[in-house]
Scaffold this motif. Structure first.
Motif, PDB file in Angstrom:
ATOM      1  N   ASP A 296      39.789  38.806  46.773  1.00 17.91           N
ATOM      2  CA  ASP A 296      41.234  38.884  46.559  1.00 17.91           C
ATOM      3  C   ASP A 296      42.006  38.132  47.633  1.00 17.91           C
ATOM      4  OD1 ASP A 296      40.918  40.298  44.289  1.00 17.91           O
ATOM      5  OD2 ASP A 296      41.395  42.256  45.145  1.00 17.91           O
TER       6      ASP A 296
ATOM      7  N   PRO B  54      57.622  36.830  39.174  1.00 17.69           N
ATOM      8  CA  PRO B  54      56.464  36.798  40.066  1.00 17.69           C
ATOM      9  C   PRO B  54      56.508  35.547  40.934  1.00 17.69           C
ATOM     10  CG  PRO B  54      55.824  35.965  37.927  1.00 17.69           C
ATOM     11  CD  PRO B  54      57.281  36.369  37.810  1.00 17.69           C
ATOM     12  N   GLU B  55      55.722  35.506  41.958  1.00 16.51           N
ATOM     13  CA  GLU B  55      55.622  34.306  42.783  1.00 16.51           C
ATOM     14  C   GLU B  55      54.757  33.264  42.072  1.00 16.51           C
ATOM     15  OE1 GLU B  55      56.460  31.754  44.661  1.00 16.51           O
ATOM     16  OE2 GLU B  55      57.147  33.274  46.084  1.00 16.51           O
TER      17      GLU B  55
ATOM     18  N   LEU C 157      50.675  31.213  45.942  1.00 13.09           N
ATOM     19  CA  LEU C 157      49.835  32.352  46.337  1.00 13.09           C
ATOM     20  C   LEU C 157      48.443  31.890  46.749  1.00 13.09           C
ATOM     21  CD1 LEU C 157      50.866  34.908  43.559  1.00 13.09           C
ATOM     22  CD2 LEU C 157      51.423  35.053  45.994  1.00 13.09           C
TER      23      LEU C 157
ATOM     24  N   PRO D  66      51.749  31.028  41.203  1.00 10.12           N
ATOM     25  CA  PRO D  66      50.321  31.210  41.504  1.00 10.12           C
ATOM     26  C   PRO D  66      49.797  30.141  42.457  1.00 10.12           C
ATOM     27  CG  PRO D  66      50.635  30.397  39.257  1.00 10.12           C
ATOM     28  CD  PRO D  66      51.981  30.785  39.774  1.00 10.12           C
TER      29      PRO D  66
ATOM     30  N   LYS E  70      46.316  37.618  39.065  1.00  7.92           N
ATOM     31  CA  LYS E  70      47.133  38.493  38.219  1.00  7.92           C
ATOM     32  C   LYS E  70      48.254  37.708  37.530  1.00  7.92           C
ATOM     33  CE  LYS E  70      46.330  42.580  41.125  1.00  7.92           C
ATOM     34  NZ  LYS E  70      46.950  43.517  42.097  1.00  7.92           N
ATOM     35  N   VAL E  71      48.897  36.819  38.277  1.00  4.31           N
ATOM     36  CA  VAL E  71      49.983  36.016  37.684  1.00  4.31           C
ATOM     37  C   VAL E  71      49.436  35.083  36.612  1.00  4.31           C
ATOM     38  CG1 VAL E  71      51.761  34.302  38.159  1.00  4.31           C
ATOM     39  CG2 VAL E  71      51.358  36.154  39.788  1.00  4.31           C
TER      40      VAL E  71
ATOM     41  N   ARG F   7      45.931  34.234  48.830  1.00  6.47           N
ATOM     42  CA  ARG F   7      46.060  35.490  48.059  1.00  6.47           C
ATOM     43  C   ARG F   7      45.545  35.267  46.632  1.00  6.47           C
ATOM     44  NH1 ARG F   7      52.290  36.699  49.210  1.00  6.47           N
ATOM     45  NH2 ARG F   7      51.934  38.232  47.542  1.00  6.47           N
TER      46      ARG F   7
ATOM     47  N   GLY G  11      43.754  37.194  44.696  1.00  6.67           N
ATOM     48  CA  GLY G  11      43.909  38.336  43.797  1.00  6.67           C
ATOM     49  C   GLY G  11      45.280  38.356  43.151  1.00  6.67           C
ATOM     50  N   ASP G  12      46.330  38.137  43.948  1.00  3.30           N
ATOM     51  CA  ASP G  12      47.681  38.104  43.401  1.00  3.30           C
ATOM     52  C   ASP G  12      47.859  36.912  42.457  1.00  3.30           C
ATOM     53  OD1 ASP G  12      48.358  40.338  44.850  1.00  3.30           O
ATOM     54  OD2 ASP G  12      49.169  39.210  46.548  1.00  3.30           O
TER      55      ASP G  12
END
Length: 532
Positions: A264, A215-216, A221, A218, A232-233, A226, A228-229
């Motif tokens: 998000d 994943p990228e 992000l 956090p 999630k991470v 971002r 929301g993304d």
């Protein structure tokens, strides 16, 4: 009594005792398997540098014979990759802020793949130098981005062990390089060293495939708005929902995003341009940033000037000076160096989040001082003896192994861990890249001057010089470096700012942690400024 914990003290016939949470022993945090896997994949980038160091130590012997180059040309060839890597390190900070940490890791593996292939097909000295230029840029990207990504993806409770993974893979790469040297040493001269260098392209292929599963970061992000993304991470890489929320709140605060913004996708407040970041870091630093910069750069400086690259890169020549003349025996001895170095770096990963950074670092440098001093004595005795006594030869070999062992248990992994976790978010990529640049410059200086150095002051004198530098480093670490174990990345700045009063700031931080938190590091910190 809702705020107390009941604990049985184990005395027969006695009622249970209520213990306040702040006084209860902290529970051992769970290891997050997803964060663990991400750290491994990111850290595999560092295997590229390790392989090059290991393979060049043996390939250099055959390159010098095949291409008929001088000792000076060999020194330059061995160490020039560190200078070339400065270009990659300088570009990696801005590149990772632009395309993200994940794709910067992918870019590093692609560039090194091209460089390794070119080295494998090199026909002369000039071709080799161009090939090492390409590979050096890839190494520079890898050195900067792997520790930063790992620190940003890791929960605070295991950040030390996870952030040490890049050093683990450097050592694994060195070991692979040593084994490659030994395995291909029986081939025809001109073919053997080309196979040794070209095989380095294989790890970069596996790395490029592994990056696709990551994943990228956090933090990156959040800086892109971002949320929301990033959420999630963080949910996947934290040990609990509460910890994920705390980490997200810390990142939002550092990025200048109001805590009540929970959509998000949000519009991130306009941040300082890149040149403003450099001004804050280098031209007009606050007392906190100045202290952090000195510590971050200093630990990289002393890691290299204490002589580790001279020992690892020129171990065949050191063993030759110690009395081992057969090529196969020299390369086999270097494999032993690789095994010891890798074994002790694995031990260090289990100790970083248990013992702490400072105790490991100070013990490590103390062991390096003792072993390199003894090595200097042994090599001096051998130099001045007509007949090499077997016990002196054995002592020299044992001290080489002791030196790399003590380096790997502290100084090796802690350099990347410490310098990747102390910089504030807005300065982290650029700050860490400054440390890596200093690391590569000093590595290049040591690598490209070691043969000339020991010819000028004897090989024993060279190691006495490294001993003196390590002693200065020990004083620097003891005086200026605070303990960072268990602190969140955004708490770090509370420990810095006053060079000689950081111990009182650390005590105040721990006191407020107990008053305002739950004793595990997950509570709110209630404190004023400690910038001195």
């Amino acid at each position: 009594m809702g705020d107390r914990k009941t604990q049985n003290i184990g005395v027969s016939g006695q009622p249970p005792v209520d213990i306040p949470p702040a006084l209860a022993p902290p529970q051992k945090p769970k290891r997050n398997k997803f964060a663990f896997a991400c750290a491994i994949l990111a850290s595999m980038t560092s295997i590229l540098l390790g392989y090059d160091i290991g393979v060049m130590s043996g390939a250099g012997i055959y390159i010098q014979r095949d291409l008929k180059i001088s000792d000076l040309q060999l020194e330059i060839l061995m160490g020039i990759l560190n200078v070339y890597s400065l270009i990659g390190s300088a570009a990696a900070g801005r590149t990772s802020d632009w395309i993200g940490r994940r794709y910067t890791i992918l870019l590093a593996s692609v560039i090194f793949f091209m460089g390794a292939l070119l080295m494998g097909f090199a026909t002369d000295y000039a071709f080799l130098m161009v090939s090492r230029f390409v590979a050096g840029i890839g190494v520079g990207f890898a050195l900067m981005i792997a520790p930063v990504y790992t620190a940003e993806i890791s929960p605070a409770s295991t950040r030390g062990s996870l952030a040490s993974f890049p050093e683990v893979f450097i050592n694994a790469g060195i070991l692979l390089g040593y084994i490659s040297n030994y395995g291909f040493s029986k081939l025809r001269l001109s073919l053997g060293w080309r196979f040794m260098l070209g095989v380095g392209a294989i790890p970069s292929v596996f790395l490029a495939v592994g990056v696709l599963a990551m994943p990228e970061s956090p933090r990156w992000l959040v800086l892109q708005g971002r949320l929301g993304d990033a959420r999630k991470v963080l949910d996947k890489t934290s040990n609990s929902k509460e910890e994920a929320q705390l980490r997200l709140g810390d990142i939002k605060e550092a990025a200048g995003i109001p805590p009540e913004w929970n959509d998000d996708v949000v519009k991130v407040p306009k941040r300082s341009r890149n040149d403003a970041v450099w001004k804050e870091l280098l031209l007009h630093p606050t007392p906190v940033v100045r202290h952090i910069l000195i510590c971050g750069v200093g630990i990289h400086f002393f890691q290299q000037t204490s002589g580790i690259d001279a020992v690892v890169l020129y171990s065949p020549k050191i063993f030759e000076k110690a009395g081992i003349t057969d090529d196969t025996d020299k390369l086999l001895a270097t494999v032993a160096v690789g095994f010891v170095k890798t074994l002790f770096i694995l031990v260090a990963t289990f100790l970083l989040d248990r013992v702490g950074r400072r105790p490991l670092l100070l013990s490590s440098v103390g062991g390096m001082i003792a072993s390199v001093a003894t090595l200097g004595v042994a090599l001096t005795v051998i130099d001045h003896s007509e007949k090499k006594a077997s016990w002196v030869v054995a002592l020299a070999i044992i001290m080489v192994l002791a030196y790399v062992a003590t380096f790997s248990i502290g100084m090796g992994p802690i350099t990347g861990v410490y310098s990747s976790e102390i910089f504030p978010l807005r300065l982290r990529a650029q700050g860490f890249s400054v440390g890596v640049a200093v690391n590569r410059v000093m590595s290049g200086v040591i690598s490209m001057t070691f043969i000339s150095l020991y010819k000028a002051i004897t090989i024993g004198g060279a190691f006495f010089l490294f001993m003196g530098v390590a002693m200065i480093g020990w004083i620097f670490f003891y005086t200026l470096l605070p303990e960072t174990q268990g602190k969140t990345l955004e708490e770090m700045q509370h420990l810095f700012g006053s060079f000689f009063k950081w111990r009182s700031a650390a005590r105040e931080l721990e006191k407020n942690r107990r008053v305002g938190g739950d004793g595990t590091g997950n509570g709110q910190i209630q404190m004023g400024t400690t910038n001195g």
